[in-house]
Design a protein around this motif. Structure first.
Motif, PDB file in Angstrom:
ATOM      1  N   LEU A  57      -1.804  -9.151   9.270  1.00 11.48           N
ATOM      2  CA  LEU A  57      -0.694  -9.477   8.393  1.00 11.48           C
ATOM      3  C   LEU A  57      -0.764  -8.601   7.150  1.00 11.48           C
ATOM      4  N   PRO A  58       0.339  -8.462   6.420  1.00  9.01           N
ATOM      5  CA  PRO A  58       0.313  -7.650   5.205  1.00  9.01           C
ATOM      6  C   PRO A  58      -0.743  -8.129   4.225  1.00  9.01           C
ATOM      7  N   THR A  59      -1.394  -7.192   3.562  1.00  4.87           N
ATOM      8  CA  THR A  59      -2.417  -7.541   2.580  1.00  4.87           C
ATOM      9  C   THR A  59      -1.762  -7.779   1.229  1.00  4.87           C
ATOM     10  N   PHE A  60      -2.357  -8.687   0.464  1.00 10.27           N
ATOM     11  CA  PHE A  60      -1.774  -9.067  -0.812  1.00 10.27           C
ATOM     12  C   PHE A  60      -2.751  -8.753  -1.935  1.00 10.27           C
ATOM     13  N   PHE A  71      13.300  -4.848  -1.243  1.00  7.88           N
ATOM     14  CA  PHE A  71      11.909  -4.470  -1.027  1.00  7.88           C
ATOM     15  C   PHE A  71      11.662  -3.644   0.233  1.00  7.88           C
ATOM     16  N   ASN A  72      12.707  -3.028   0.755  1.00  5.20           N
ATOM     17  CA  ASN A  72      12.526  -2.037   1.818  1.00  5.20           C
ATOM     18  C   ASN A  72      13.810  -1.227   1.920  1.00  5.20           C
ATOM     19  N   ARG A 107       6.674 -13.569  -6.598  1.00  2.89           N
ATOM     20  CA  ARG A 107       7.028 -12.320  -7.292  1.00  2.89           C
ATOM     21  C   ARG A 107       5.840 -11.368  -7.349  1.00  2.89           C
ATOM     22  N   ALA A 108       4.677 -11.895  -7.720  1.00  2.00           N
ATOM     23  CA  ALA A 108       3.487 -11.053  -7.831  1.00  2.00           C
ATOM     24  C   ALA A 108       3.080 -10.478  -6.478  1.00  2.00           C
ATOM     25  N   ASN A 165       3.211  -3.856  -3.874  1.00  3.18           N
ATOM     26  CA  ASN A 165       3.246  -3.400  -2.486  1.00  3.18           C
ATOM     27  C   ASN A 165       4.691  -3.397  -1.997  1.00  3.18           C
ATOM     28  N   MET A 166       5.439  -2.384  -2.403  1.00  3.02           N
ATOM     29  CA  MET A 166       6.849  -2.316  -2.033  1.00  3.02           C
ATOM     30  C   MET A 166       7.041  -2.007  -0.552  1.00  3.02           C
TER      31      MET A 166
END
Length: 549
Positions: free
Chosen positions: A55-58, A266-267, A335-336, A341-342
């Protein structure tokens, strides 16, 4: 005549006794026992775990002022003599704390000075909202704890005075209708493009908006604002930029009900956001595709046509005076999560595109795209996939139950002849694989060249959205004296209640409109197919509330 099969009659599905579904207990019209299939469900294979669980990293070190303030306040060792009564979890009901743990209770704090005031922010809430406005490209951003419904109410109240005209699509969310009840605004409806085969409404045309404005001006009335739902629940985007140009040339503010489009910024592969297209107010459900908690949303303002202080006053009137800091901090955290990470949606987008490609190869399964509409809509959300079930000989509600019972697949939206799947940051390869297997199962068992199409391609004579006759404003009808009549006797009466199928929450009967036979026919047919009807005082729809004339 179509036979009627009750889900509660213990149908056998692949040798499994279904009994009474814990999801719903509706009556389904069908041409045959809809859950009896000729083959066992496809097996879900073990995928490479490095892929299925990737999964995407945060960024764990992002600036989260409200989250940090809540963390600090919750960890202080204090003698607690304030609300809420569970006393920071010490008296939490065990039936719930055993399920979700003590953490939510520990952090469920009231309006302490160190946590700031939502209606007069000077500390962490102010900082969190400022960071959000910067990220989303707004001049001002307000955190909402009453959902996007509250944001739509505030947007209408901030732009319309009593008696002003609100131009909006007839397939607007029910919150727009209740917003007119609150303000006394008068609706001027625009008919959306509607495809009867899919039973799906799209967006609105620039020409329709322009024509509506001209008609209002000829009548000598004042347009308070124009509201556009973009994207729709199915991801269809109207040409908002050109609508904004027309409205702004006349000094008319534009409200975007962008509840389903909070992720657009965001994409680069996503449609442009409402603010990027010049909207004055944008209401976004941050909890839908982004990752805040359910019921938390944001309202964004741009430009100088709308007074931000009036928006703040409206929100103080509409929002709870005891806002949940769990909801507020989840907005700060969401939001953060995106700030550093756009490219976070790259994986979700890739999974959605791959799923769409594979679904196109499944016999009998149709895919909703822009080509099904007459109007030339500018874009569609690639993370929203809608499949048609008509050629399977199944309603969307029957197909939904089969997918759930066999594969535990849960779509976002179930239509009369379609299913809509929402992809997000948590979607995994394993989820997509399961979806493809489930749709292949439907194809293998229910697709026949000569199967009867339940959701038939009609001539469009019966539509859920029609140019109905508005006898009184929604506000006047809401407060009018009313009576109950039998459903068959209600045709020609003035509707006194707001009735819709939910989801998607688009009113089929609106207070103040004359009830038509077509509207009733559509509503009753939707209920028979399994749609959940909301807002009716008589849930069986044997009667309806009407206004005294």
């Amino acid at each position: 005549m179509q036979s009627v099969v009750k889900w509660s009659q213990g149908l056998k599905l692949h040798g499994i006794s279904i009994g009474t579904s814990h999801r719903r207990n509706f009556v389904y019209p069908t041409t045959r026992p809809c859950c009896v299939a000729s083959s066992k469900p496809h097996q879900i294979t073990n995928l490479d775990q490095t892929c299925s669980d990737s999964l995407p990293t945060f960024n764990q070190s992002a600036n989260v002022p409200l989250v940090e303030a809540l963390k600090t306040a919750a960890t202080e060792q204090v003698a607690c003599f304030h609300f809420p009564g569970h006393n920071r979890g010490k008296a939490a009901p065990t039936s719930l704390s055993s399920l979700i743990g003590s953490g939510p209770f520990n952090h469920d704090l009231p309006e302490l000075p160190e946590l700031d005031d939502l209606f007069s922010p000077q500390g962490p809430i102010l900082e969190a909202q400022s960071l959000a406005s910067e990220l989303f490209g707004a001049h001002n951003t307000w955190f909402l704890v009453n959902g996007s419904t509250c944001g739509v109410h505030a947007a209408i109240m901030a732009t319309c005075n009593p008696g002003d005209i609100l131009i909006l699509p007839r397939n607007s969310h029910l919150s727009a209708t209740s917003g007119m009840v609150l303000t006394g605004a008068i609706p001027k409806y625009i008919m959306p493009d509607y495809n009867p085969h899919w039973d799906v409404a799209g967006g609105v045309s620039v020409l329709e908006v322009q024509r509506a404005i001209q008609e209002v001006e000829r009548d000598g009335s004042k347009v308070g604002s124009v509201l556009v739902t973009t994207p729709t629940y199915h991801g269809i985007c109207s040409n908002l930029e050109d609508i904004v140009k027309i409205c702004h040339s006349l000094g008319i503010p534009v409200i975007a009900d962008e509840a389903h489009g909070a992720h657009f910024r965001f994409n680069k592969a996503f449609p442009r956001s409402a603010l990027e297209q010049g909207a004055d107010l944008s209401v976004q459900s941050t909890h839908k595709v982004l990752s805040s908690l359910t019921q938390s949303s944001m309202l964004h303002l741009s430009g100088n046509l709308v007074d931000p202080e009036r928006v703040s006053r409206c929100l103080q009137l509409l929002q709870s005076s005891s806002p949940s800091y769990l909801l507020l901090s989840s907005l700060d955290a969401a939001r953060a999560q995106l700030s550093d990470n756009m490219g976070m949606f790259d994986q979700s987008l890739g999974l959605a595109l791959e799923a769409r490609k594979r679904i196109q190869e499944i016999p009998g399964i149709d895919l909703l795209d822009l080509s099904v509409f007459r109007l030339n809509f500018c874009d569609i959300d690639p993370l929203r996939i809608t499949v048609g079930t008509s050629r399977l000989g199944l309603s969307g509600h029957v197909a939904d139950d089969i997918l759930y019972e066999c594969y535990k697949i849960v779509p976002e939206l179930v239509g009369t002849c379609s299913l809509t799947f929402a992809f997000n940051l948590g979607t995994r390869i394993l989820d997509v694989e399961r979806l493809i297997l489930g749709l292949n199962h439907l194809s293998d068992n229910f697709f026949h060249k000569n199967s009867k199409i339940l959701c038939s391609e009609s001539d469009g004579s019966i539509q859920p959205f029609e140019r109905g006759q508005m006898v009184s404003t929604p506000r006047d009808a809401f407060f009018a004296k009313k009576r109950r009549v039998r459903i068959k006797d209600s045709i020609g009466e003035i509707c006194g209640e707001l009735i819709c199928t939910y989801p998607p929450g688009i009113p089929l009967l609106i207070p103040g409109e004359v009830i038509t036979e077509d509207a009733l026919t559509y509503l009753l047919n939707a209920q028979k197919q399994g749609a959940l009807v909301s807002g009716a005082s008589d849930t069986a729809l044997s009667s309806v509330i009407v206004c005294d004339q």
